[in-house]
Design a protein around this motif. Sequence first.
Motif: not given
Length: 265
Positions: A98, A102, A151, A238, A241
């Motif tokens: 992750v 990102e 995700q 997550i 992101r």
Amino acid sequence: GARDTTWAVHVIPDAGRIVLTFEDRTAAEEVSQFRRDFVANVSHELRTPLTALQGFIETLRGAARNDAAARERFLGIMERESARMTQLVDDLLSLSRVEEGERQRPIQAIAIGALVAATLADLEPVIAAAQVKVTLTDDTAGASVLGDTNQLRQVFGNLIENAVKYGGTGGTLTVTLDAPAQHNALHAKGIAVHVQDRGPGIAQHHIPRLTERFYRVDTHRSRALGGTGLGLAIVKHIINRHRGRLLIKSALGQGTTFTVILPQS
Ligand code: ADP
């Protein structure tokens, strides 16, 4: 932390100038301190189950050699400890994947209601085992968000599993999706997903730290439930992101609500 600044005066005679340079090493120091702490934490987290395993192997060779019942019990513990180590390694890999991605924002349009329902369906065995009663309400009229399917399933999977784990046997879990008018200054429209339990709740002073790696309110309880202390750290990364937000509301004795807000696609 304290600032760590070095500075120097350079006199350049020919040019008749004085150059003053500043170098701020605070950020670099913090990163390397963070890395050292992280490595120490990971080592400790792996060392604990390994020490237990070694102890049980010795016992199985010695004192428990001719005791079938003890052998069975110790093998059960060894199985759980090695499952926890596997989970820890899986979580560490998730976290690093992750972090790597990102900066790239996910671009798939995802029907969020269907994704949350599918995540709940996947967790049906865990939910049934804990005799938790689930209510799912979707007021988004089939809205979609920009995201990464795997995700986002991990985000809601972690939050739902925590609600079941910490909410306690026979509890209730309420999952609600709605569309708040304003997400933030950048996204006019957002979709909110609330995961609410009626468990013991979390004292206020823990809340800002819950998404730190390896932070647990009750280490013993987390370990006993097979937790790695990385779930919410992964969730936070997550959501970052996805340019989303995570809100945590909790009251002792009343329960906890985790809210994820994602920009609508
Ligand atoms: P763990 O693997 O320990 O569950 P997480 O990062 O998922 O790690 O959660 C961190 C800590 O936050 C947990 O150890 C627990 O103390 C607390 N926590 C998370 N979710 C809940 C919840 N729904 N109710 C009460 N405490 C919670």
